[in-house]
Design a protein around this motif. Structure first.
Motif, PDB file in Angstrom:
ATOM      1  N   ARG A   1       0.818  -1.195   0.000  1.00  0.00           N
ATOM      2  CA  ARG A   1       0.000   0.000   0.000  1.00  0.00           C
ATOM      3  C   ARG A   1       0.860   1.257   0.000  1.00  0.00           C
ATOM      4  NH1 ARG A   1      -4.721  -0.227   4.315  1.00  0.00           N
ATOM      5  NH2 ARG A   1      -6.130   0.357   2.661  1.00  0.00           N
ATOM      6  N   ARG A   2       1.878   1.287   0.910  1.00  0.00           N
ATOM      7  CA  ARG A   2       2.645   2.513   1.056  1.00  0.00           C
ATOM      8  C   ARG A   2       4.019   2.215   1.643  1.00  0.00           C
ATOM      9  NH1 ARG A   2       0.145   7.461   4.544  1.00  0.00           N
ATOM     10  NH2 ARG A   2       1.893   7.561   5.968  1.00  0.00           N
ATOM     11  N   THR A   3       5.005   2.960   1.181  1.00  0.00           N
ATOM     12  CA  THR A   3       6.351   2.888   1.744  1.00  0.00           C
ATOM     13  C   THR A   3       6.538   4.061   2.685  1.00  0.00           C
ATOM     14  OG1 THR A   3       7.218   1.848  -0.267  1.00  0.00           O
ATOM     15  CG2 THR A   3       8.811   2.892   1.198  1.00  0.00           C
ATOM     16  N   ARG A   4       7.086   3.805   3.853  1.00  0.00           N
ATOM     17  CA  ARG A   4       7.371   4.855   4.834  1.00  0.00           C
ATOM     18  C   ARG A   4       8.882   4.925   5.013  1.00  0.00           C
ATOM     19  NH1 ARG A   4       3.301   5.940   8.714  1.00  0.00           N
ATOM     20  NH2 ARG A   4       4.823   7.518   9.351  1.00  0.00           N
ATOM     21  N   TYR A   5       9.458   6.069   4.767  1.00  0.00           N
ATOM     22  CA  TYR A   5      10.890   6.292   4.948  1.00  0.00           C
ATOM     23  C   TYR A   5      11.089   7.787   5.140  1.00  0.00           C
ATOM     24  CZ  TYR A   5      15.891   6.442   4.049  1.00  0.00           C
ATOM     25  OH  TYR A   5      17.240   6.653   4.165  1.00  0.00           O
ATOM     26  N   PRO A   6      11.727   8.218   6.214  1.00  0.00           N
ATOM     27  CA  PRO A   6      11.828   9.654   6.475  1.00  0.00           C
ATOM     28  C   PRO A   6      12.605  10.427   5.412  1.00  0.00           C
ATOM     29  CG  PRO A   6      13.186   8.419   8.023  1.00  0.00           C
ATOM     30  CD  PRO A   6      12.369   7.425   7.245  1.00  0.00           C
ATOM     31  N   GLY A   7      13.360   9.741   4.586  1.00  0.00           N
ATOM     32  CA  GLY A   7      14.081  10.406   3.498  1.00  0.00           C
ATOM     33  C   GLY A   7      13.189  10.782   2.328  1.00  0.00           C
ATOM     34  N   LEU A   8      11.966  10.255   2.297  1.00  0.00           N
ATOM     35  CA  LEU A   8      11.016  10.594   1.240  1.00  0.00           C
ATOM     36  C   LEU A   8      10.259  11.860   1.634  1.00  0.00           C
ATOM     37  CD1 LEU A   8       9.460   7.062   0.558  1.00  0.00           C
ATOM     38  CD2 LEU A   8      11.149   8.266  -0.843  1.00  0.00           C
ATOM     39  N   VAL A   9      10.217  12.820   0.740  1.00  0.00           N
ATOM     40  CA  VAL A   9       9.506  14.068   1.013  1.00  0.00           C
ATOM     41  C   VAL A   9       8.038  13.803   1.347  1.00  0.00           C
ATOM     42  CG1 VAL A   9       8.839  16.298   0.018  1.00  0.00           C
ATOM     43  CG2 VAL A   9      11.110  15.384  -0.405  1.00  0.00           C
ATOM     44  N   SER A  10       7.473  12.747   0.784  1.00  0.00           N
ATOM     45  CA  SER A  10       6.061  12.419   1.018  1.00  0.00           C
ATOM     46  C   SER A  10       5.809  11.771   2.382  1.00  0.00           C
ATOM     47  CB  SER A  10       5.562  11.490  -0.088  1.00  0.00           C
ATOM     48  OG  SER A  10       6.317  10.274  -0.071  1.00  0.00           O
ATOM     49  N   ASP A  11       6.844  11.382   3.104  1.00  0.00           N
ATOM     50  CA  ASP A  11       6.665  10.721   4.396  1.00  0.00           C
ATOM     51  C   ASP A  11       6.190  11.707   5.459  1.00  0.00           C
ATOM     52  OD1 ASP A  11       7.344   8.062   5.889  1.00  0.00           O
ATOM     53  OD2 ASP A  11       8.042   9.671   7.197  1.00  0.00           O
ATOM     54  N   PRO A  12       5.216  11.311   6.301  1.00  0.00           N
ATOM     55  CA  PRO A  12       4.709  12.215   7.329  1.00  0.00           C
ATOM     56  C   PRO A  12       5.794  12.705   8.302  1.00  0.00           C
ATOM     57  CG  PRO A  12       3.330  10.262   7.189  1.00  0.00           C
ATOM     58  CD  PRO A  12       4.505  10.038   6.296  1.00  0.00           C
ATOM     59  N   GLY A  13       6.872  11.965   8.473  1.00  0.00           N
ATOM     60  CA  GLY A  13       7.933  12.353   9.396  1.00  0.00           C
ATOM     61  C   GLY A  13       9.117  13.034   8.739  1.00  0.00           C
ATOM     62  N   HIS A  14       9.009  13.308   7.435  1.00  0.00           N
ATOM     63  CA  HIS A  14      10.157  13.849   6.698  1.00  0.00           C
ATOM     64  C   HIS A  14      10.658  15.178   7.258  1.00  0.00           C
ATOM     65  CE1 HIS A  14      12.892  14.830   3.478  1.00  0.00           C
ATOM     66  NE2 HIS A  14      12.289  16.017   3.382  1.00  0.00           N
ATOM     67  N   GLU A  15       9.759  16.094   7.496  1.00  0.00           N
ATOM     68  CA  GLU A  15      10.166  17.430   7.934  1.00  0.00           C
ATOM     69  C   GLU A  15      10.930  17.367   9.266  1.00  0.00           C
ATOM     70  OE1 GLU A  15       7.828  21.487   8.891  1.00  0.00           O
ATOM     71  OE2 GLU A  15       7.189  20.420   7.079  1.00  0.00           O
ATOM     72  N   ARG A  16      10.397  16.602  10.202  1.00  0.00           N
ATOM     73  CA  ARG A  16      11.062  16.464  11.501  1.00  0.00           C
ATOM     74  C   ARG A  16      12.411  15.764  11.338  1.00  0.00           C
ATOM     75  NH1 ARG A  16       7.999  14.007  16.480  1.00  0.00           N
ATOM     76  NH2 ARG A  16       7.343  16.156  16.638  1.00  0.00           N
ATOM     77  N   ALA A  17      12.454  14.687  10.563  1.00  0.00           N
ATOM     78  CA  ALA A  17      13.706  13.954  10.368  1.00  0.00           C
ATOM     79  C   ALA A  17      14.756  14.831   9.694  1.00  0.00           C
ATOM     80  CB  ALA A  17      13.451  12.694   9.545  1.00  0.00           C
TER      81      ALA A  17
ATOM     82  N   GLY B   1      19.223   7.112   7.450  1.00  0.00           N
ATOM     83  CA  GLY B   1      19.408   5.771   7.986  1.00  0.00           C
ATOM     84  C   GLY B   1      18.866   4.650   7.128  1.00  0.00           C
ATOM     85  N   SER B   2      18.839   3.463   7.716  1.00  0.00           N
ATOM     86  CA  SER B   2      18.496   2.261   6.956  1.00  0.00           C
ATOM     87  C   SER B   2      17.232   1.580   7.453  1.00  0.00           C
ATOM     88  CB  SER B   2      19.666   1.277   7.015  1.00  0.00           C
ATOM     89  OG  SER B   2      19.893   0.880   8.359  1.00  0.00           O
ATOM     90  N   ILE B   3      16.373   2.300   8.168  1.00  0.00           N
ATOM     91  CA  ILE B   3      15.109   1.715   8.606  1.00  0.00           C
ATOM     92  C   ILE B   3      13.995   2.224   7.700  1.00  0.00           C
ATOM     93  CG2 ILE B   3      13.407   1.552  10.449  1.00  0.00           C
ATOM     94  CD1 ILE B   3      15.674   1.516  12.421  1.00  0.00           C
ATOM     95  N   ILE B   4      13.296   1.282   7.110  1.00  0.00           N
ATOM     96  CA  ILE B   4      12.221   1.540   6.164  1.00  0.00           C
ATOM     97  C   ILE B   4      10.979   0.839   6.702  1.00  0.00           C
ATOM     98  CG2 ILE B   4      11.457   1.126   3.785  1.00  0.00           C
ATOM     99  CD1 ILE B   4      14.507   0.767   3.136  1.00  0.00           C
ATOM    100  N   SER B   5       9.820   1.387   6.464  1.00  0.00           N
ATOM    101  CA  SER B   5       8.579   0.712   6.846  1.00  0.00           C
ATOM    102  C   SER B   5       7.691   0.590   5.617  1.00  0.00           C
ATOM    103  CB  SER B   5       7.825   1.509   7.915  1.00  0.00           C
ATOM    104  OG  SER B   5       8.574   1.587   9.092  1.00  0.00           O
ATOM    105  N   ILE B   6       6.904  -0.466   5.599  1.00  0.00           N
ATOM    106  CA  ILE B   6       5.901  -0.624   4.546  1.00  0.00           C
ATOM    107  C   ILE B   6       4.566  -0.897   5.213  1.00  0.00           C
ATOM    108  CG2 ILE B   6       7.483  -1.378   2.732  1.00  0.00           C
ATOM    109  CD1 ILE B   6       6.633  -4.253   3.289  1.00  0.00           C
ATOM    110  N   GLU B   7       3.524  -0.408   4.602  1.00  0.00           N
ATOM    111  CA  GLU B   7       2.175  -0.686   5.088  1.00  0.00           C
ATOM    112  C   GLU B   7       1.522  -1.671   4.136  1.00  0.00           C
ATOM    113  OE1 GLU B   7      -0.262   2.744   5.922  1.00  0.00           O
ATOM    114  OE2 GLU B   7       1.481   3.844   6.677  1.00  0.00           O
ATOM    115  N   LEU B   8       1.147  -2.819   4.681  1.00  0.00           N
ATOM    116  CA  LEU B   8       0.403  -3.817   3.920  1.00  0.00           C
ATOM    117  C   LEU B   8      -1.078  -3.665   4.267  1.00  0.00           C
ATOM    118  CD1 LEU B   8       2.927  -6.738   4.389  1.00  0.00           C
ATOM    119  CD2 LEU B   8       2.672  -5.244   2.413  1.00  0.00           C
ATOM    120  N   ASP B   9      -1.930  -4.444   3.638  1.00  0.00           N
ATOM    121  CA  ASP B   9      -3.373  -4.269   3.791  1.00  0.00           C
ATOM    122  C   ASP B   9      -3.880  -4.411   5.217  1.00  0.00           C
ATOM    123  OD1 ASP B   9      -3.807  -3.658   1.139  1.00  0.00           O
ATOM    124  OD2 ASP B   9      -4.162  -5.745   0.572  1.00  0.00           O
ATOM    125  N   ASP B  10      -3.337  -5.387   5.956  1.00  0.00           N
ATOM    126  CA  ASP B  10      -3.866  -5.656   7.294  1.00  0.00           C
ATOM    127  C   ASP B  10      -2.872  -6.511   8.067  1.00  0.00           C
ATOM    128  OD1 ASP B  10      -4.178  -8.289   6.269  1.00  0.00           O
ATOM    129  OD2 ASP B  10      -6.221  -7.843   5.653  1.00  0.00           O
TER     130      ASP B  10
END
Length: 103
Positions: free
Chosen positions: A1-17, A25-34
């Motif tokens: 569904r979605r990739t979460r990584y603070p290095g992406l401008v689209s990530d909700p935590g980008h501005e703070r990071a 860094g090397s920690i990435i998150s992905i959101e799957l359906d459930d």
């Protein structure tokens, strides 16, 4: 569904990071359906080790929101990955087969 990584401008935590870190860094998150999809994905991987503590030299993976005390703002299908020092092509292949197994 979605990739979460603070290095992406689209990530909700980008501005703070970007304000606090010198790199992302090397920690990435992905959101799957459930939760069911996230658990099946984690179980299907061969190289990524399930772990709660991330940041070692080996690649580790954790499905978040497994415990009732976790905030409801954490998606049930959220999976965090900490990229280690294994061969990147092997890691990509393992992730690809894991995602393919969800079809």
């Amino acid at each position: 569904r979605r990739t979460r990584y603070p290095g992406l401008v689209s990530d909700p935590g980008h501005e703070r990071a970007a304000a606090q870190f010198t790199g992302f860094g090397s920690i990435i998150s992905i959101e799957l359906d459930d939760a069911t999809s996230a658990d099946a994905f984690v179980a299907s991987l061969a190289l990524w080790l399930p772990a709660t503590s991330l940041g070692g030299v080996e690649s580790t993976i954790e499905r978040r929101r497994r415990h009732a005390a976790e905030p409801l703002t954490v998606p049930e299908g959220l999976v965090r990955l900490s990229v280690g020092i294994e061969n990147v092509e092997d890691l990509w292949a393992d992730l690809a087969q894991g995602l393919d197994s969800l079809d």
